[in-house]
Design a protein around this motif. Structure first.
Motif, PDB file in Angstrom:
ATOM      1  N   MET A   1       1.125  -1.125  -0.071  1.00 27.17           N
ATOM      2  CA  MET A   1      -0.070  -0.068   0.003  1.00 27.17           C
ATOM      3  C   MET A   1       1.009   1.340  -0.009  1.00 27.17           C
ATOM      4  SD  MET A   1      -3.067   0.965   2.756  1.00 27.17           S
ATOM      5  CE  MET A   1      -3.665  -0.668   2.556  1.00 27.17           C
ATOM      6  N   THR A   2       0.631   2.109  -0.969  1.00 26.07           N
ATOM      7  CA  THR A   2       1.720   3.350  -1.113  1.00 26.07           C
ATOM      8  C   THR A   2       0.880   4.325  -0.049  1.00 26.07           C
ATOM      9  OG1 THR A   2       0.167   4.356  -2.845  1.00 26.07           O
ATOM     10  CG2 THR A   2       2.272   2.977  -3.550  1.00 26.07           C
ATOM     11  N   GLY A   3       1.999   5.451   0.166  1.00 31.45           N
ATOM     12  CA  GLY A   3       1.399   6.187   0.958  1.00 31.45           C
ATOM     13  C   GLY A   3       0.180   7.206   0.659  1.00 31.45           C
ATOM     14  N   GLU A   4       0.126   7.381  -0.805  1.00 26.52           N
ATOM     15  CA  GLU A   4      -0.833   8.233  -1.440  1.00 26.52           C
ATOM     16  C   GLU A   4      -2.463   7.283  -1.108  1.00 26.52           C
ATOM     17  OE1 GLU A   4       2.632   9.597  -2.856  1.00 26.52           O
ATOM     18  OE2 GLU A   4       1.783   7.486  -3.084  1.00 26.52           O
ATOM     19  N   GLN A   5      -2.093   5.944  -0.943  1.00 25.64           N
ATOM     20  CA  GLN A   5      -3.392   4.988  -0.772  1.00 25.64           C
ATOM     21  C   GLN A   5      -3.794   5.223   0.623  1.00 25.64           C
ATOM     22  OE1 GLN A   5      -1.768   1.725  -2.667  1.00 25.64           O
ATOM     23  NE2 GLN A   5      -3.160   1.951  -4.435  1.00 25.64           N
ATOM     24  N   LEU A   6      -2.924   5.671   1.444  1.00 22.57           N
ATOM     25  CA  LEU A   6      -3.173   5.325   2.908  1.00 22.57           C
ATOM     26  C   LEU A   6      -4.269   6.262   3.471  1.00 22.57           C
ATOM     27  CD1 LEU A   6      -2.097   3.322   5.046  1.00 22.57           C
ATOM     28  CD2 LEU A   6      -0.585   5.188   5.979  1.00 22.57           C
ATOM     29  N   ARG A   7      -5.422   5.668   4.221  1.00 19.96           N
ATOM     30  CA  ARG A   7      -6.463   6.711   4.540  1.00 19.96           C
ATOM     31  C   ARG A   7      -6.483   6.623   5.961  1.00 19.96           C
ATOM     32  NH1 ARG A   7      -6.798   7.457  -0.721  1.00 19.96           N
ATOM     33  NH2 ARG A   7      -8.626   7.591  -1.972  1.00 19.96           N
ATOM     34  N   VAL A   8      -6.013   5.412   6.622  1.00 21.73           N
ATOM     35  CA  VAL A   8      -6.050   5.449   7.886  1.00 21.73           C
ATOM     36  C   VAL A   8      -4.771   4.884   8.448  1.00 21.73           C
ATOM     37  CG1 VAL A   8      -7.106   4.005   9.989  1.00 21.73           C
ATOM     38  CG2 VAL A   8      -8.525   4.549   7.954  1.00 21.73           C
ATOM     39  N   ARG A   9      -4.151   5.550   9.644  1.00 26.20           N
ATOM     40  CA  ARG A   9      -3.062   5.590  10.025  1.00 26.20           C
ATOM     41  C   ARG A   9      -3.380   4.878  11.647  1.00 26.20           C
ATOM     42  NH1 ARG A   9       1.152   7.283   7.010  1.00 26.20           N
ATOM     43  NH2 ARG A   9       0.592   9.183   5.778  1.00 26.20           N
ATOM     44  N   CYS A  10      -2.504   3.936  11.782  1.00 22.91           N
ATOM     45  CA  CYS A  10      -2.530   3.096  13.122  1.00 22.91           C
ATOM     46  C   CYS A  10      -1.159   3.014  13.906  1.00 22.91           C
ATOM     47  CB  CYS A  10      -3.187   1.908  13.153  1.00 22.91           C
ATOM     48  SG  CYS A  10      -3.455   1.078  14.735  1.00 22.91           S
ATOM     49  N   GLU A  11      -0.905   3.279  15.011  1.00 21.10           N
ATOM     50  CA  GLU A  11       0.066   3.103  15.771  1.00 21.10           C
ATOM     51  C   GLU A  11      -0.132   2.668  17.391  1.00 21.10           C
ATOM     52  OE1 GLU A  11       4.072   5.941  17.010  1.00 21.10           O
ATOM     53  OE2 GLU A  11       2.121   6.814  16.832  1.00 21.10           O
ATOM     54  N   ILE A  12       0.531   1.584  17.767  1.00 19.08           N
ATOM     55  CA  ILE A  12       0.376   1.151  19.064  1.00 19.08           C
ATOM     56  C   ILE A  12       1.485   1.352  19.875  1.00 19.08           C
ATOM     57  CG2 ILE A  12      -0.288  -0.888  20.351  1.00 19.08           C
ATOM     58  CD1 ILE A  12      -1.666  -2.036  17.799  1.00 19.08           C
ATOM     59  N   VAL A  13       1.223   2.139  20.938  1.00 18.30           N
ATOM     60  CA  VAL A  13       2.283   2.388  21.908  1.00 18.30           C
ATOM     61  C   VAL A  13       2.040   2.192  23.464  1.00 18.30           C
ATOM     62  CG1 VAL A  13       4.103   4.138  23.002  1.00 18.30           C
ATOM     63  CG2 VAL A  13       3.415   4.047  20.202  1.00 18.30           C
ATOM     64  N   ASP A  14       2.519   1.251  24.192  1.00 21.53           N
ATOM     65  CA  ASP A  14       2.319   1.042  25.480  1.00 21.53           C
ATOM     66  C   ASP A  14       0.912   0.949  25.677  1.00 21.53           C
ATOM     67  OD1 ASP A  14       4.952   1.706  26.246  1.00 21.53           O
ATOM     68  OD2 ASP A  14       4.415   3.695  26.422  1.00 21.53           O
ATOM     69  N   GLY A  15       0.162   0.123  24.916  1.00 18.21           N
ATOM     70  CA  GLY A  15      -1.060  -0.596  25.117  1.00 18.21           C
ATOM     71  C   GLY A  15      -2.266   0.215  24.468  1.00 18.21           C
ATOM     72  N   VAL A  16      -1.730   1.485  23.874  1.00 17.18           N
ATOM     73  CA  VAL A  16      -2.634   2.540  23.388  1.00 17.18           C
ATOM     74  C   VAL A  16      -2.625   2.534  21.845  1.00 17.18           C
ATOM     75  CG1 VAL A  16      -3.518   4.853  23.600  1.00 17.18           C
ATOM     76  CG2 VAL A  16      -2.614   3.934  25.555  1.00 17.18           C
ATOM     77  N   ALA A  17      -3.651   2.244  21.164  1.00 18.88           N
ATOM     78  CA  ALA A  17      -3.689   2.061  19.774  1.00 18.88           C
ATOM     79  C   ALA A  17      -4.444   3.416  19.280  1.00 18.88           C
ATOM     80  CB  ALA A  17      -4.650   1.066  19.160  1.00 18.88           C
ATOM     81  N   ARG A  18      -3.445   4.206  18.574  1.00 18.91           N
ATOM     82  CA  ARG A  18      -3.901   5.473  17.918  1.00 18.91           C
ATOM     83  C   ARG A  18      -4.155   5.475  16.566  1.00 18.91           C
ATOM     84  NH1 ARG A  18      -2.527   9.941  21.208  1.00 18.91           N
ATOM     85  NH2 ARG A  18      -1.560   9.384  23.022  1.00 18.91           N
ATOM     86  N   VAL A  19      -5.444   5.513  16.123  1.00 17.38           N
ATOM     87  CA  VAL A  19      -5.978   5.271  14.933  1.00 17.38           C
ATOM     88  C   VAL A  19      -6.353   6.979  14.312  1.00 17.38           C
ATOM     89  CG1 VAL A  19      -7.799   4.620  13.537  1.00 17.38           C
ATOM     90  CG2 VAL A  19      -6.834   3.263  15.296  1.00 17.38           C
ATOM     91  N   GLU A  20      -5.827   7.122  13.203  1.00 17.95           N
ATOM     92  CA  GLU A  20      -6.033   8.558  12.552  1.00 17.95           C
ATOM     93  C   GLU A  20      -6.866   8.352  11.290  1.00 17.95           C
ATOM     94  OE1 GLU A  20      -3.018  11.974  13.824  1.00 17.95           O
ATOM     95  OE2 GLU A  20      -2.210  10.514  12.362  1.00 17.95           O
ATOM     96  N   LEU A  21      -7.702   9.174  10.745  1.00 18.17           N
ATOM     97  CA  LEU A  21      -8.275   9.237   9.640  1.00 18.17           C
ATOM     98  C   LEU A  21      -7.210  10.044   8.966  1.00 18.17           C
ATOM     99  CD1 LEU A  21     -12.066   9.914  10.290  1.00 18.17           C
ATOM    100  CD2 LEU A  21     -10.758   7.824  10.216  1.00 18.17           C
ATOM    101  N   ALA A  22      -6.772   9.810   7.718  1.00 20.93           N
ATOM    102  CA  ALA A  22      -5.380  10.416   7.041  1.00 20.93           C
ATOM    103  C   ALA A  22      -5.703  10.985   5.892  1.00 20.93           C
ATOM    104  CB  ALA A  22      -4.233   9.584   7.428  1.00 20.93           C
ATOM    105  N   ARG A  23      -6.727  11.539   5.770  1.00 27.00           N
ATOM    106  CA  ARG A  23      -6.998  12.086   4.357  1.00 27.00           C
ATOM    107  C   ARG A  23      -7.551  13.478   4.532  1.00 27.00           C
ATOM    108  NH1 ARG A  23     -12.002  10.697  -0.060  1.00 27.00           N
ATOM    109  NH2 ARG A  23     -10.844  10.882  -1.826  1.00 27.00           N
ATOM    110  N   PRO A  24      -6.468  14.213   5.094  1.00 27.98           N
ATOM    111  CA  PRO A  24      -6.740  15.638   5.379  1.00 27.98           C
ATOM    112  C   PRO A  24      -7.087  16.509   4.163  1.00 27.98           C
ATOM    113  CG  PRO A  24      -4.416  15.162   5.670  1.00 27.98           C
ATOM    114  CD  PRO A  24      -5.024  13.847   5.321  1.00 27.98           C
TER     115      PRO A  24
END
Length: 261
Positions: A1-24
């Protein structure tokens, strides 16, 4: 999946999942790729036993400007039907996630953005956030189920029929969001909430979420049975003893502090 196609970003740190809508650049308008990626992100989070809580936010000046109607150009009714099924699946993945999901909303929250917010367990809004549910005015149908379950049938009809903006304070009064904070404090508030939830025994949190959700679908007597079943599961796990010990430790510490004063 290329960066241009990425609509949702997810990062998990210390048990916390941060999900971002990434189509600003499109004010996070929901299209088919975003539906599919949102569903995938939450299904993966749900399967990850290391995750304790999810923060759902968005990049750019708006949380979500609603469905991307441009993608429906030259599409037939069959395609639109499949696209709507995909959106329902995405909202369901958010709602059915075993982990608590907290939405952090700001700017414009329109149509599908409201559905995403309502699918979360609760939401925190930045000052100046506005909600709108314009589906009937766009010639379609949407937000008829979750919205009325949160604010009631008559209020839902008013918002859908009239398409009037709902300011953050009124959204808080109606229960669409749990509280309203200054925009610059939104992420810090969400982080503090996530830390608080992450400190609790994960099984107790998961069973509490399930008991509330299942209990909302039935009467009080059956709801009590659902809660008792959850209690039995906690007792069988044995983790409740740690909670009692932690409470006693905090209680002793508080008592010592009071005596010293």
């Amino acid at each position: 999946m290329t960066g241009e196609q990425l609509r949702v970003r997810c990062e998990i740190v210390d048990g916390v999942a941060r999900v971002e809508l990434a189509r600003p650049e499109a004010r996070n308008a929901v299209d088919l790729p975003m539906c599919l990626q949102l569903r995938q992100a939450f299904e993966e989070i749900d399967a990850d036993d290391g995750v304790r809580v999810v923060l759902l936010s968005a990049q750019g000046p708006a949380f979500c400007a609603g469905a991307d109607l441009k993608e429906r150009t030259d599409k037939d009714a069959s395609w639109v039907r499949r696209r709507r099924v995909a959106s329902f699946a995405a909202y369901s993945a958010i709602e059915q996630c075993r982990r608590p999901v907290v939405a952090l909303v700001h700017g414009a929250v329109v149509g599908s953005g409201g559905e995403i917010t309502l699918a979360a367990d609760f939401a925190i809004a930045a000052e100046g956030t506005t909600f709108r549910f314009p589906e009937p005015h766009w010639g379609t149908v949407g937000a008829t189920q979750r919205l009325q379950r949160v604010i009631g049938k008559r209020r839902a009809k008013e918002l859908l029929f009239i398409n009037r903006p709902l300011a953050a304070d009124e959204a808080c009064d109606l229960g669409v969001v749990g509280r309203v904070v200054p925009g610059e404090d939104l992420l810090d508030t969400g982080t503090e909430i996530a830390r608080t939830i992450a400190k609790a025994p994960p099984l107790a949190i998961a069973l509490t979420k399930r008991a509330i959700d299942l209990g909302a679908e039935t009467d009080l007597d059956r709801g009590i049975r659902i809660e008792m079943s959850a209690i039995e599961q906690c007792l069988a796990d044995g983790g409740w003893r740690e909670g009692v010990n932690q409470f006693r430790t905090r209680d002793r510490a508080a008592s010592t502090s009071t005596e010293e004063k």
